[in-house]
Design an enzyme around this catalytic site. Structure first.
Site, PDB file in Angstrom:
ATOM      1  N   TYR A  94       0.844  -1.190   0.000  1.00  0.00           N
ATOM      2  CA  TYR A  94       0.000   0.000   0.000  1.00  0.00           C
ATOM      3  C   TYR A  94       0.883   1.245   0.000  1.00  0.00           C
ATOM      4  O   TYR A  94       1.919   1.279   0.672  1.00  0.00           O
ATOM      5  CB  TYR A  94      -0.891   0.051   1.250  1.00  0.00           C
ATOM      6  CG  TYR A  94      -1.882  -1.072   1.390  1.00  0.00           C
ATOM      7  CD1 TYR A  94      -3.223  -0.887   1.072  1.00  0.00           C
ATOM      8  CD2 TYR A  94      -1.483  -2.312   1.866  1.00  0.00           C
ATOM      9  CE1 TYR A  94      -4.146  -1.905   1.228  1.00  0.00           C
ATOM     10  CE2 TYR A  94      -2.395  -3.346   2.017  1.00  0.00           C
ATOM     11  CZ  TYR A  94      -3.726  -3.136   1.706  1.00  0.00           C
ATOM     12  OH  TYR A  94      -4.630  -4.155   1.857  1.00  0.00           O
ATOM     13  N   LYS A 154      -4.612  -4.803  -9.309  1.00  0.00           N
ATOM     14  CA  LYS A 154      -3.275  -4.651  -8.737  1.00  0.00           C
ATOM     15  C   LYS A 154      -2.228  -4.977  -9.794  1.00  0.00           C
ATOM     16  O   LYS A 154      -2.469  -5.787 -10.688  1.00  0.00           O
ATOM     17  CB  LYS A 154      -3.096  -5.558  -7.516  1.00  0.00           C
ATOM     18  CG  LYS A 154      -4.146  -5.310  -6.436  1.00  0.00           C
ATOM     19  CD  LYS A 154      -3.906  -6.125  -5.203  1.00  0.00           C
ATOM     20  CE  LYS A 154      -5.125  -6.099  -4.294  1.00  0.00           C
ATOM     21  NZ  LYS A 154      -5.730  -4.781  -4.128  1.00  0.00           N
ATOM     22  N   HIS A 202      -6.266   1.852  -1.545  1.00  0.00           N
ATOM     23  CA  HIS A 202      -6.262   0.433  -1.877  1.00  0.00           C
ATOM     24  C   HIS A 202      -4.830  -0.019  -2.162  1.00  0.00           C
ATOM     25  O   HIS A 202      -3.973   0.788  -2.542  1.00  0.00           O
ATOM     26  CB  HIS A 202      -7.136   0.174  -3.112  1.00  0.00           C
ATOM     27  CG  HIS A 202      -8.591   0.435  -2.891  1.00  0.00           C
ATOM     28  ND1 HIS A 202      -9.430  -0.468  -2.273  1.00  0.00           N
ATOM     29  CD2 HIS A 202      -9.366   1.508  -3.206  1.00  0.00           C
ATOM     30  CE1 HIS A 202     -10.659   0.021  -2.222  1.00  0.00           C
ATOM     31  NE2 HIS A 202     -10.641   1.223  -2.769  1.00  0.00           N
TER      32      HIS A 202
END
Length: 292
Positions: free
Chosen positions: A157, A204, A165
């Site tokens: 993070y 991600k 997020h």
């Protein structure tokens, strides 16, 4: 899906937390935590399983631990003293890197850093490379959490998980004879594709940290200085997106040329309409004269 940059969460007013994170950088929060824990001479106790540790702190220190995103607060925490459960990498980072806590065994015997290293390595064979990856990211002020729910080793993070997020799904790949049979990760294309699809489906970027060494022994924490971390981000190439979108930014000359072509097209269409109207008018006049 565009995954470039952090995805900040939003408050009740609809604004994201980027300004709050910029005003309170993670480096400053960790420095305050380090100073507070050092002055208290705290001792964490290893659990009976040997992987985790329990640390008791006062409310102010608990707030700093929460803000720095270390450990997990236990539900049975009291008002005067609150208890945190620390993972193996977290407890060794606080003890070895920040040097702000001591650690004792489950039998209440104080442990040196070497003894703690031996204990954690015996509990998990992959601890050396996992801790090196964890400390590498933490030293760059990333918040590092377990990536088990995403099928990776860690998630990283940019700031506290309550504000943003996670940005990277992290896979640790050791290289070298010292790591034995643990060196075969992501060597098969299907494994790499699975990791890519899994990280992409949760917005991600896949970050592969390769840990290499120059024939050093992993028997003591001194080996950490000889372990080298190589960072690689891997993303999928989607042919349809490159076909429908420009892969390279347009230059000023290209934009000017497009604008000139658009102007020429408009002028040409306008002249065509006038010419067509003139021809139709002439035919109509000729037809009326012919009928008379």
């Amino acid at each position: 899906m565009d995954m470039s940059g952090p995805r900040w969460k939003k408050g009740k007013d609809g604004k994201n937390f980027s300004a709050l994170a910029a005003a309170q950088p993670m480096s400053g929060i960790v420095a305050k935590l380090q100073s507070s824990l050092k002055g208290a001479t705290l001792v964490a106790t290893l659990s009976s399983q040997g992987r985790d540790a329990i640390l008791g702190v006062n409310p102010q220190q608990a707030t700093l631990l929460n803000r720095a995103a270390f450990g997990r607060a236990l539900d049975n925490a009291g008002a005067e003293k609150q208890w945190f459960q620390l993972g193996a990498e977290e407890v060794f980072y606080l003890c070895h890197a920040l040097k702000c806590i001591s650690v004792e065994s489950a039998s209440k015997e104080l442990m040196s850093q070497g003894e703690l290293w031996d204990h954690l390595c015996s509990a998990s064979e992959s601890f050396p490379e996992m801790y090196k990856a964890y400390s590498h990211l933490r030293s760059k002020n990333w918040v590092v959490r377990s990536g088990l729910q995403y099928g990776t080793d860690f998630v990283a993070y940019r700031h506290h998980p309550a504000l943003v997020h996670s940005e990277f799904a992290v896979v640790v790949v050791p290289e070298g004879v010292e790591f034995g049979g643990r060196c075969g990760r992501l060597n098969v294309w299907s494994d790499l594709l699975c990791a890519l699809r899994a990280s992409g489906s949760v917005a991600k970027t896949l970050l592969v940290l390769t840990i290499s060494s120059s024939n050093c022994e992993l028997s003591s924490p001194d080996c950490l200085e000889q372990l080298v971390v190589h960072e690689r981000t891997i993303s999928r190439w989607i042919a349809q997106q490159c076909r429908e979108q420009r892969c390279e930014p347009r230059t000023e000359e290209a934009e000017k040329e497009e604008q000139d072509q658009a102007r020429e097209t408009v002028v040409f269409n306008y002249l065509g309409v006038i010419l067509g109207f003139t021809v139709l008018s002439s035919l109509l006049v000729y037809k009326l004269r012919f009928q008379q």
